[in-house]
Design a protein around this motif. Structure first.
Motif, mmCIF file in Angstrom:
data_model
loop_
_atom_site.group_PDB
_atom_site.id
_atom_site.type_symbol
_atom_site.label_atom_id
_atom_site.label_comp_id
_atom_site.label_asym_id
_atom_site.label_seq_id
_atom_site.Cartn_x
_atom_site.Cartn_y
_atom_site.Cartn_z
ATOM 1 N N TRP A 51 0.837 -1.207 0.000
ATOM 2 C CA TRP A 51 0.000 0.000 0.000
ATOM 3 C C TRP A 51 0.873 1.259 0.000
ATOM 4 N N CYS A 52 1.923 1.258 0.789
ATOM 5 C CA CYS A 52 2.842 2.400 0.811
ATOM 6 C C CYS A 52 3.513 2.594 -0.549
ATOM 7 N N ALA A 53 3.892 1.495 -1.197
ATOM 8 C CA ALA A 53 4.568 1.590 -2.494
ATOM 9 C C ALA A 53 3.651 2.136 -3.577
ATOM 10 N N LEU A 54 2.365 1.844 -3.489
ATOM 11 C CA LEU A 54 1.419 2.228 -4.530
ATOM 12 C C LEU A 54 0.680 3.517 -4.197
ATOM 13 N N GLY A 55 1.368 4.435 -3.554
ATOM 14 C CA GLY A 55 0.820 5.755 -3.326
ATOM 15 C C GLY A 55 0.454 6.066 -1.899
ATOM 16 N N GLY A 56 0.364 5.055 -1.047
ATOM 17 C CA GLY A 56 -0.034 5.289 0.335
ATOM 18 C C GLY A 56 0.955 6.149 1.094
ATOM 19 N N ALA A 57 2.249 5.901 0.881
ATOM 20 C CA ALA A 57 3.271 6.687 1.576
ATOM 21 C C ALA A 57 3.204 8.155 1.172
ATOM 22 N N GLN A 58 2.934 8.404 -0.111
ATOM 23 C CA GLN A 58 2.828 9.783 -0.581
ATOM 24 C C GLN A 58 1.634 10.487 0.056
ATOM 25 N N ARG A 59 0.508 9.762 0.180
ATOM 26 C CA ARG A 59 -0.676 10.368 0.772
ATOM 27 C C ARG A 59 -0.506 10.597 2.274
ATOM 28 N N MET A 60 0.399 9.849 2.903
ATOM 29 C CA MET A 60 0.645 10.013 4.331
ATOM 30 C C MET A 60 1.746 11.022 4.634
ATOM 31 N N SER A 61 2.273 11.693 3.613
ATOM 32 C CA SER A 61 3.442 12.555 3.804
ATOM 33 C C SER A 61 3.183 13.657 4.836
ATOM 34 N N ARG A 62 1.976 14.237 4.833
ATOM 35 C CA ARG A 62 1.680 15.297 5.796
ATOM 36 C C ARG A 62 1.626 14.741 7.220
ATOM 37 N N ILE A 63 1.095 13.544 7.361
ATOM 38 C CA ILE A 63 1.049 12.929 8.687
ATOM 39 C C ILE A 63 2.454 12.610 9.177
ATOM 40 N N LEU A 64 3.282 12.074 8.294
ATOM 41 C CA LEU A 64 4.637 11.693 8.677
ATOM 42 C C LEU A 64 5.496 12.901 9.027
ATOM 43 N N SER A 65 5.223 14.037 8.401
ATOM 44 C CA SER A 65 6.004 15.239 8.669
ATOM 45 C C SER A 65 5.474 16.039 9.857
#
Length: 420
Positions: free
Chosen positions: A246-260
Motif C-alpha cells: 500500500w505504501c509503495a502504490l501511493g499510500g506513503a505519498q498520501r501520508m506525507s503530511r502525517i509523517l512530517s
C-alpha cells in the motif's frame, strides 16, 4: 518469574523515489490512475540499506547471545528484523509487479509473480536439503545428537519419507527456516492483492486489517508438522506485507503530511521510549516492580507468531522516524561505509540462505571450540564479512554479464547497420 521467552511469544528469528504525478492536462479526472508508482531509474537505496541491515540482524540473532546481539533492535523494543524484511518485501514486490500488472495485464503479471515464487521455493528446498546435510554431518562426525534435537530435525531422522513430503508442503521446517515459507505464502497471494489495489488501494488495506482482526479473534492459524503451528502466521503477517504494498502504490505519498507532523514525531518517540522501558525490565528484574500489574496482564505475552499489535506499532514508530530523518537524497547512502549493507540488500535471497548456513556453522564452532566472548565476536564479524563478500561477487558477476550482453547487442546492431 516470567521469562523473556514468555513475554515475547514465538521463536527467535530464523526477504522508491517520489511517486509519478500523472499528466492531468491530457486526461480527465475519471481517467487518472488509481495507484501511482515510484519513478523508474535509480534504485531506492534506503530499501536496499535496511533490507541488508535486516539480513545482518537476522544472522546475529540466530547465533547464541553475544556482544553484538545487544546491538540488534529486538533488545530495545517489541519488533525486530523480521518486520523490516517483510515490509520491504511487500513494498518492492508491489513496485515491481504492480507496474507489470498495469502495463501488461493481470495474466502476465501473475505469471511473473509465480515465476518468482517458484525461484524462492526452489531456494527454500535447496536450503532445507543442504541445511539437513550440514546438521546431520556435524552430529554424526562429532557424535553429538543434541545438534539434531536443538535444530529441530529429530522427526526427519525418525521418519525421513514423511518429513520430506511435509517439508515440500512447507509444513516442516528446521530452526531458523521460517521466513522463506512465510514469504512464499505472501507472494502467492500478491496477484490478488495487486488486483484489488488496482481497484481500490485503501479498501484493500482495510480488508487486510479485517483479516488480521479475524485471525486474532477466531485464532486462525496454519498447522505445522509434526504438531503445532507456523512460527509466523501468514494470516496475521500479511498485514505488514500488504501495508508495504500500500505504501509503495501511493499510500506513503498520501501520508506525507502525517509523517512530517510534529505530533507524529513526538508520539513515535514516546512509544519507542515506553517500549524501551518495558524491555529494560526483562533484563533487569529489579525494575519489574515498576510495571503496573494491570499493564503487564494486558500486554503479555507480546505474540510474535500472530504479529502482536504492539510489535506492529513499534515498527510503525521506527519507520516514521526513519522516513523523517533519512531522506532519499541523503548523501550518506552513497558512502562506501554503507555499501556492504546495500549490496547485501540487493541480493537478499542469496544472502538470507547463506546467513542460515553461517549461523549454524557459528553455533557449531562456539559449541565445539570455544564459547567465550572473543570467539563470539570473531564469528559474528566473520559471518558479516562473508555475507558482504558473497554479495560483492554476485554484484560483480551480474555487472560483467550485463556488460557482455550489452556489447553483444551493440555488435549485432552494428552488423545489421553495416549489412543495410
Amino acid at each position: 518469574m516470567t521469562s523473556i521467552a514468555d513475554r515475547i511469544a514465538g521463536p527467535p528469528l530464523a526477504g522508491a523515489a517520489d511517486a509519478i504525478v500523472p499528466d492531468v492536462t491530457a486526461v480527465s479526472d475519471k481517467a487518472k490512475p488509481l495507484i501511482s508508482f515510484p519513478a523508474t531509474g535509480e534504485r531506492e537505496l534506503r530499501l536496499d540499506l535496511f533490507r541488508g541491515l535486516a539480513l545482518w540482524l537476522i544472522f546475529i540473532d540466530h547465533l547464541p547471545q553475544n556482544l553484538l546481539t545487544w546491538l540488534t533492535i529486538r533488545n530495545y523494543g517489541f519488533s525486530d528484523a523480521t518486520e523490516i524484511f517483510i515490509f520491504i518485501s511487500g513494498y518492492t514486490a508491489a513496485f515491481v509487479y504492480g507496474r507489470a500488472m498495469i502495463e501488461s495485464g493481470f495474466v502476465v503479471a501473475t505469471a511473473r509473480i509465480l515465476r518468482r515464487v517458484w525461484q524462492i521455493y526452489v531456494a527454500h528446498v535447496f536450503l532445507f536439503t543442504i541445511f539437513l546435510a550440514e546438521i546431520s554431518y556435524v552430529a554424526t562426525r562429532f557424535e553429538n545428537p543434541l545438534y539434531t534435537e536443538e535444530m529441530g530435525i529429530m522427526d526427519f531422522l525418525k521418519q525421513p519419507d514423511v518429513t520430506i513430503v511435509q517439508a515440500l508442503l512447507l509444513r516442516f521446517r528446521p530452526v531458523n527456516m521460517d521466513v522463506l515459507p512465510l514469504y512464499i505464502m505472501l507472494m502467492l497471494f500478491l496477484p490478488l492483492i495487486l488486483w484489488l489495489m488496482k481497484w481500490k488501494t485503501d479498501v484493500t488495506l482495510a480488508l487486510s486489517v479485517a483479516l488480521y482482526a479475524l485471525t486474532w479473534h477466531y485464532d486462525w492459524y496454519l498447522s505445522a508438522y509434526p504438531n503445532g503451528y507456523w512460527a509466523f502466521n501468514p494470516l496475521a503477517w500479511q498485514l505488514l506485507f500488504v501495508f508495504g504494498a500500500w505504501c509503495a502504490l501511493g499510500g506513503a505519498q498520501r501520508m506525507s503530511r502525517i509523517l512530517s507532523s510534529r505530533v507524529t514525531l513526538w508520539i513515535s518517540f514516546a512509544y519507542l521510549f515506553a517500549a524501551f522501558c518495558v524491555t529494560l525490565t526483562w533484563y533487569v528484574p529489579q525494575l519489574g516492580h515498576l510495571m503496573p500489574r494491570r499493564i503487564e496482564q494486558w500486554m503479555y505475552p507480546i505474540d510474535k507468531t500472530d504479529l502482536d499489535v504492539l510489535r506492529f506499532a513499534h515498527f510503525l514508530a521506527l519507520a516514521a522516524l526513519t522516513v523523517r530523518f533519512l531522506p532519499k537524497e541523503w548523501p550518506g547512502l552513497k558512502s562506501p561505509w554503507l555499501r556492504p549493507l546495500i549490496l547485501c540488500g540487493q541480493h537478499s535471497l542469496e544472502i538470507f540462505c547463506l546467513g542460515v548456513f553461517l549461523a549454524f556453522a557459528g553455533h557449531f564452532v562456539l559449541a565445539e571450540v570455544s564459547g567465550g566472548p572473543v570467539m563470539h565476536f570473531i564469528i559474528s564479524i566473520s559471518g558479516i564479512l562473508i555475507m558482504w563478500a558473497v554479495a560483492w561477487v554476485i554484484s560483480w558477476y551480474k555487472h560483467v554479464a550485463d556488460k557482455s550482453a550489452s556489447k553483444k547487442s551493440a555488435g549485432g546492431n552494428a552488423d545489421l547497420a553495416g549489412g543495410g
